[in-house]
Design a protein around this motif. Structure first.
Motif, PDB file in Angstrom:
ATOM      1  N   SER A 121      -5.045  -6.888   7.482  1.00 40.67           N
ATOM      2  CA  SER A 121      -4.428  -8.193   7.539  1.00 40.67           C
ATOM      3  C   SER A 121      -2.989  -8.113   7.066  1.00 40.67           C
ATOM      4  CB  SER A 121      -5.220  -9.147   6.647  1.00 40.67           C
ATOM      5  OG  SER A 121      -4.508 -10.317   6.382  1.00 40.67           O
ATOM      6  N   VAL A 122      -2.096  -8.681   7.858  1.00 38.00           N
ATOM      7  CA  VAL A 122      -0.695  -8.762   7.443  1.00 38.00           C
ATOM      8  C   VAL A 122      -0.598  -9.585   6.162  1.00 38.00           C
ATOM      9  CG1 VAL A 122       1.573  -9.689   8.050  1.00 38.00           C
ATOM     10  CG2 VAL A 122       0.265  -8.421   9.749  1.00 38.00           C
ATOM     11  N   ALA A 123      -1.342 -10.704   6.119  1.00 40.29           N
ATOM     12  CA  ALA A 123      -1.306 -11.566   4.935  1.00 40.29           C
ATOM     13  C   ALA A 123      -1.754 -10.806   3.688  1.00 40.29           C
ATOM     14  CB  ALA A 123      -2.185 -12.795   5.164  1.00 40.29           C
ATOM     15  N   GLU A 124      -2.811 -10.036   3.823  1.00 39.73           N
ATOM     16  CA  GLU A 124      -3.317  -9.259   2.690  1.00 39.73           C
ATOM     17  C   GLU A 124      -2.281  -8.243   2.211  1.00 39.73           C
ATOM     18  OE1 GLU A 124      -7.055  -6.303   1.623  1.00 39.73           O
ATOM     19  OE2 GLU A 124      -7.016  -7.347   3.536  1.00 39.73           O
ATOM     20  N   GLN A 125      -1.613  -7.586   3.140  1.00 39.35           N
ATOM     21  CA  GLN A 125      -0.587  -6.612   2.778  1.00 39.35           C
ATOM     22  C   GLN A 125       0.609  -7.289   2.119  1.00 39.35           C
ATOM     23  OE1 GLN A 125       0.274  -4.281   6.271  1.00 39.35           O
ATOM     24  NE2 GLN A 125      -1.825  -3.560   6.430  1.00 39.35           N
ATOM     25  N   LEU A 126       0.923  -8.501   2.549  1.00 44.96           N
ATOM     26  CA  LEU A 126       2.059  -9.211   1.969  1.00 44.96           C
ATOM     27  C   LEU A 126       1.810  -9.602   0.519  1.00 44.96           C
ATOM     28  CD1 LEU A 126       3.165 -11.411   4.974  1.00 44.96           C
ATOM     29  CD2 LEU A 126       4.527  -9.657   3.827  1.00 44.96           C
ATOM     30  N   VAL A 127       0.567  -9.906   0.188  1.00 44.44           N
ATOM     31  CA  VAL A 127       0.244 -10.296  -1.191  1.00 44.44           C
ATOM     32  C   VAL A 127       0.672  -9.207  -2.167  1.00 44.44           C
ATOM     33  CG1 VAL A 127      -1.669 -10.750  -2.786  1.00 44.44           C
ATOM     34  CG2 VAL A 127      -1.602 -11.899  -0.569  1.00 44.44           C
ATOM     35  N   SER A 128       0.477  -7.961  -1.797  1.00 45.65           N
ATOM     36  CA  SER A 128       0.855  -6.874  -2.702  1.00 45.65           C
ATOM     37  C   SER A 128       2.300  -6.402  -2.509  1.00 45.65           C
ATOM     38  CB  SER A 128      -0.106  -5.691  -2.541  1.00 45.65           C
ATOM     39  OG  SER A 128      -0.054  -5.194  -1.224  1.00 45.65           O
ATOM     40  N   ALA A 129       2.934  -6.781  -1.402  1.00 45.48           N
ATOM     41  CA  ALA A 129       4.281  -6.277  -1.107  1.00 45.48           C
ATOM     42  C   ALA A 129       5.409  -7.216  -1.515  1.00 45.48           C
ATOM     43  CB  ALA A 129       4.398  -5.984   0.391  1.00 45.48           C
ATOM     44  N   VAL A 130       5.104  -8.484  -1.705  1.00 47.10           N
ATOM     45  CA  VAL A 130       6.149  -9.481  -1.958  1.00 47.10           C
ATOM     46  C   VAL A 130       6.072  -9.946  -3.413  1.00 47.10           C
ATOM     47  CG1 VAL A 130       6.991 -11.770  -1.311  1.00 47.10           C
ATOM     48  CG2 VAL A 130       6.125 -10.238   0.430  1.00 47.10           C
ATOM     49  N   GLY A 131       7.230 -10.073  -4.028  1.00 45.15           N
ATOM     50  CA  GLY A 131       7.282 -10.505  -5.423  1.00 45.15           C
ATOM     51  C   GLY A 131       7.469 -11.995  -5.591  1.00 45.15           C
TER      52      GLY A 131
END
Length: 140
Positions: A121-131
């Motif tokens: 999931s793009v959303a799942e990856q964003l949770v850990s990649a964005v501050g």
């Protein structure tokens, strides 16, 4: 509360729900809104042109959806095709950081189990990649 809101969209109903959430929050907070779409690059120049044109059309529709009350900035992002969803999430994360977004709004299908493990999931990856804060909007 939020001054700079970024919405990451694709051409699906879930993204349009997320965009509507972002528009409501931006309007309520008198905030700036930036709508982004990440398209994967391909080895084929014609596919790249088609992908960019489809992305530009999508961003134009997003601008129209916001109406005249809200000024919307749009950005067409290029994601490395060989990295799949990871390339898309990295392009969005970089854009959110560079634009200094207070809130990132993305749609999520809410996959579970084996489907989530295999597809990701793009959303799942964003949770850990964005501050920054992230609002995950599910379809209604």
């Amino acid at each position: 509360m939020y001054r700079k809101i970024m919405a990451a969209i694709a051409d699906d109903d879930i993204s349009w729900n997320a965009l509507q959430e972002a528009i409501q929050i931006a309007t309520a907070n008198d905030a700036e809104l930036c709508v982004v779409h990440a398209s994967s690059t391909a080895d084929d120049d014609e596919k790249n042109r088609n992908s960019k044109q489809m992305g530009a059309d999508l961003l134009q529709r997003a601008k129209l959806a916001a109406g005249e009350k809200l000024e919307v900035e749009t950005r067409l992002l290029e994601a490395e095709g060989e990295f799949g969803l990871k390339g898309i999430s990295e392009a969005i994360a970089t854009a959110a950081t560079e634009w200094d977004a207070d809130l990132l709004v993305v749609g999520t299908k809410g996959r579970r189990g084996l489907e989530r493990l295999v597809i990701g999931s793009v959303a799942e990856q964003l949770v850990s990649a964005v501050g920054t804060s992230i609002l995950l909007a599910r379809s209604r």
